[in-house]
Write a protein that holds these residues in place. Structure first.
Motif, PDB file in Angstrom:
ATOM      1  N   LYS A  59       0.822  -1.220   0.000  1.00  0.00           N
ATOM      2  CA  LYS A  59       0.000   0.000   0.000  1.00  0.00           C
ATOM      3  C   LYS A  59       0.853   1.266   0.000  1.00  0.00           C
ATOM      4  O   LYS A  59       0.325   2.367  -0.119  1.00  0.00           O
ATOM      5  CB  LYS A  59      -0.921   0.013   1.219  1.00  0.00           C
ATOM      6  N   LEU A  60       2.161   1.131   0.124  1.00  0.00           N
ATOM      7  CA  LEU A  60       3.060   2.291   0.198  1.00  0.00           C
ATOM      8  C   LEU A  60       3.427   2.774  -1.207  1.00  0.00           C
ATOM      9  O   LEU A  60       4.589   2.941  -1.556  1.00  0.00           O
ATOM     10  CB  LEU A  60       4.310   1.935   1.011  1.00  0.00           C
ATOM     11  N   THR A  61       2.412   3.015  -2.004  1.00  0.00           N
ATOM     12  CA  THR A  61       2.610   3.317  -3.429  1.00  0.00           C
ATOM     13  C   THR A  61       3.208   4.693  -3.692  1.00  0.00           C
ATOM     14  O   THR A  61       3.563   4.987  -4.830  1.00  0.00           O
ATOM     15  CB  THR A  61       1.284   3.177  -4.185  1.00  0.00           C
ATOM     16  N   ALA A  62       3.349   5.523  -2.671  1.00  0.00           N
ATOM     17  CA  ALA A  62       3.965   6.843  -2.861  1.00  0.00           C
ATOM     18  C   ALA A  62       5.487   6.793  -2.750  1.00  0.00           C
ATOM     19  O   ALA A  62       6.153   7.779  -3.052  1.00  0.00           O
ATOM     20  CB  ALA A  62       3.394   7.839  -1.855  1.00  0.00           C
ATOM     21  N   ILE A  63       6.045   5.663  -2.341  1.00  0.00           N
ATOM     22  CA  ILE A  63       7.505   5.556  -2.245  1.00  0.00           C
ATOM     23  C   ILE A  63       8.093   5.717  -3.636  1.00  0.00           C
ATOM     24  O   ILE A  63       7.741   4.978  -4.556  1.00  0.00           O
ATOM     25  CB  ILE A  63       7.940   4.218  -1.626  1.00  0.00           C
ATOM     26  N   THR A  64       8.991   6.666  -3.785  1.00  0.00           N
ATOM     27  CA  THR A  64       9.553   6.947  -5.107  1.00  0.00           C
ATOM     28  C   THR A  64      11.014   6.541  -5.256  1.00  0.00           C
ATOM     29  O   THR A  64      11.490   6.407  -6.372  1.00  0.00           O
ATOM     30  CB  THR A  64       9.451   8.453  -5.432  1.00  0.00           C
ATOM     31  N   TYR A  65      11.730   6.383  -4.177  1.00  0.00           N
ATOM     32  CA  TYR A  65      13.162   6.121  -4.302  1.00  0.00           C
ATOM     33  C   TYR A  65      13.513   4.648  -4.149  1.00  0.00           C
ATOM     34  O   TYR A  65      14.140   4.065  -5.025  1.00  0.00           O
ATOM     35  CB  TYR A  65      13.938   6.973  -3.293  1.00  0.00           C
ATOM     36  N   GLY A  66      13.144   4.031  -3.027  1.00  0.00           N
ATOM     37  CA  GLY A  66      13.509   2.633  -2.873  1.00  0.00           C
ATOM     38  C   GLY A  66      12.954   1.981  -1.633  1.00  0.00           C
ATOM     39  O   GLY A  66      12.476   2.644  -0.713  1.00  0.00           O
ATOM     40  N   MET A  67      13.028   0.664  -1.629  1.00  0.00           N
ATOM     41  CA  MET A  67      12.673  -0.141  -0.466  1.00  0.00           C
ATOM     42  C   MET A  67      13.869  -1.013  -0.162  1.00  0.00           C
ATOM     43  O   MET A  67      14.292  -1.819  -0.984  1.00  0.00           O
ATOM     44  CB  MET A  67      11.438  -0.995  -0.727  1.00  0.00           C
ATOM     45  N   TRP A  68      14.429  -0.836   1.027  1.00  0.00           N
ATOM     46  CA  TRP A  68      15.637  -1.537   1.426  1.00  0.00           C
ATOM     47  C   TRP A  68      15.369  -2.338   2.689  1.00  0.00           C
ATOM     48  O   TRP A  68      15.300  -1.802   3.781  1.00  0.00           O
ATOM     49  CB  TRP A  68      16.780  -0.545   1.643  1.00  0.00           C
ATOM     50  N   LEU A  69      15.212  -3.620   2.512  1.00  0.00           N
ATOM     51  CA  LEU A  69      14.970  -4.538   3.626  1.00  0.00           C
ATOM     52  C   LEU A  69      16.103  -5.553   3.741  1.00  0.00           C
ATOM     53  O   LEU A  69      15.963  -6.576   4.395  1.00  0.00           O
ATOM     54  CB  LEU A  69      13.631  -5.265   3.421  1.00  0.00           C
ATOM     55  N   TYR A  70      17.222  -5.291   3.118  1.00  0.00           N
ATOM     56  CA  TYR A  70      18.317  -6.249   3.067  1.00  0.00           C
ATOM     57  C   TYR A  70      19.030  -6.409   4.402  1.00  0.00           C
ATOM     58  O   TYR A  70      18.908  -5.586   5.291  1.00  0.00           O
ATOM     59  CB  TYR A  70      19.312  -5.886   1.961  1.00  0.00           C
ATOM     60  N   ASP A  71      19.771  -7.509   4.501  1.00  0.00           N
ATOM     61  CA  ASP A  71      20.616  -7.829   5.653  1.00  0.00           C
ATOM     62  C   ASP A  71      19.806  -7.908   6.946  1.00  0.00           C
ATOM     63  O   ASP A  71      20.065  -7.203   7.912  1.00  0.00           O
ATOM     64  CB  ASP A  71      21.757  -6.821   5.776  1.00  0.00           C
ATOM     65  N   ASN A  72      18.798  -8.773   6.920  1.00  0.00           N
ATOM     66  CA  ASN A  72      17.958  -9.073   8.069  1.00  0.00           C
ATOM     67  C   ASN A  72      17.792 -10.587   8.125  1.00  0.00           C
ATOM     68  O   ASN A  72      18.591 -11.317   7.530  1.00  0.00           O
ATOM     69  CB  ASN A  72      16.599  -8.377   7.935  1.00  0.00           C
ATOM     70  N   ASP A  99      20.297 -10.841   1.254  1.00  0.00           N
ATOM     71  CA  ASP A  99      20.820 -11.261   2.566  1.00  0.00           C
ATOM     72  C   ASP A  99      19.701 -11.440   3.595  1.00  0.00           C
ATOM     73  O   ASP A  99      19.718 -10.870   4.681  1.00  0.00           O
ATOM     74  CB  ASP A  99      21.874 -10.287   3.090  1.00  0.00           C
ATOM     75  N   ASN A 100      18.710 -12.236   3.221  1.00  0.00           N
ATOM     76  CA  ASN A 100      17.612 -12.598   4.107  1.00  0.00           C
ATOM     77  C   ASN A 100      17.419 -14.109   4.036  1.00  0.00           C
ATOM     78  O   ASN A 100      18.304 -14.834   3.566  1.00  0.00           O
ATOM     79  CB  ASN A 100      16.335 -11.845   3.704  1.00  0.00           C
ATOM     80  N   LEU A 101      16.289 -14.579   4.482  1.00  0.00           N
ATOM     81  CA  LEU A 101      15.964 -16.017   4.471  1.00  0.00           C
ATOM     82  C   LEU A 101      14.694 -16.280   3.673  1.00  0.00           C
ATOM     83  O   LEU A 101      13.914 -17.176   3.993  1.00  0.00           O
ATOM     84  CB  LEU A 101      15.803 -16.513   5.919  1.00  0.00           C
TER      85      LEU A 101
END
Length: 116
Positions: free
Chosen positions: A38-51, A75-77
């Motif tokens: 639902k976060l459709t206004a994000i324009t630059y990026g989504m960074w969920l790495y290294d978790n 770098d996730n599972l």
């Protein structure tokens, strides 16, 4: 940071976020909530790495079509197949990184629509 636990589903209500979601390099566990689609206004990026994120990549992330820089889930599972809906993220200019996970299945042909 040293954020632990799961990503709260309530973050999907933060629809005014218009630049990036950066939760990388923490100790986050559990699945990526479908509500993040639902976060459709994000324009630059989504960074969920290294978790330590587990489970499937939600198909709803394919709705984040305004992202122009990158989606980094490495770098996730993560153990699922790559959703074909990620092929809709055609504005990404710096790539999508899913490396160092346990992704299954073939690479969807829809990802061929990505230019970076």
């Amino acid at each position: 940071n040293s954020i632990t636990g799961a990503i709260p589903t309530q973050l999907g209500k933060l629809t005014a976020i218009n630049n990036r979601m950066s939760l990388h390099t923490n100790s986050i566990t559990g699945a990526i909530p479908t509500q993040l689609g639902k976060l459709t206004a994000i324009t630059y990026g989504m960074w969920l790495y290294d978790n330590s994120i587990t489970g499937a990549i939600p198909t709803q992330l394919g709705k984040l079509t305004a992202i122009t820089y990158g989606m980094w889930l490495f770098d996730n599972l993560i153990t699922s197949a790559i959703p074909t809906q990620l092929g809709k993220l055609t504005a990404i200019s710096n790539g999508m990184s899913l490396r160092t996970n346990s992704i299954t299945g073939a690479i969807p042909t829809q990802l061929g629509k990505l230019t970076a």
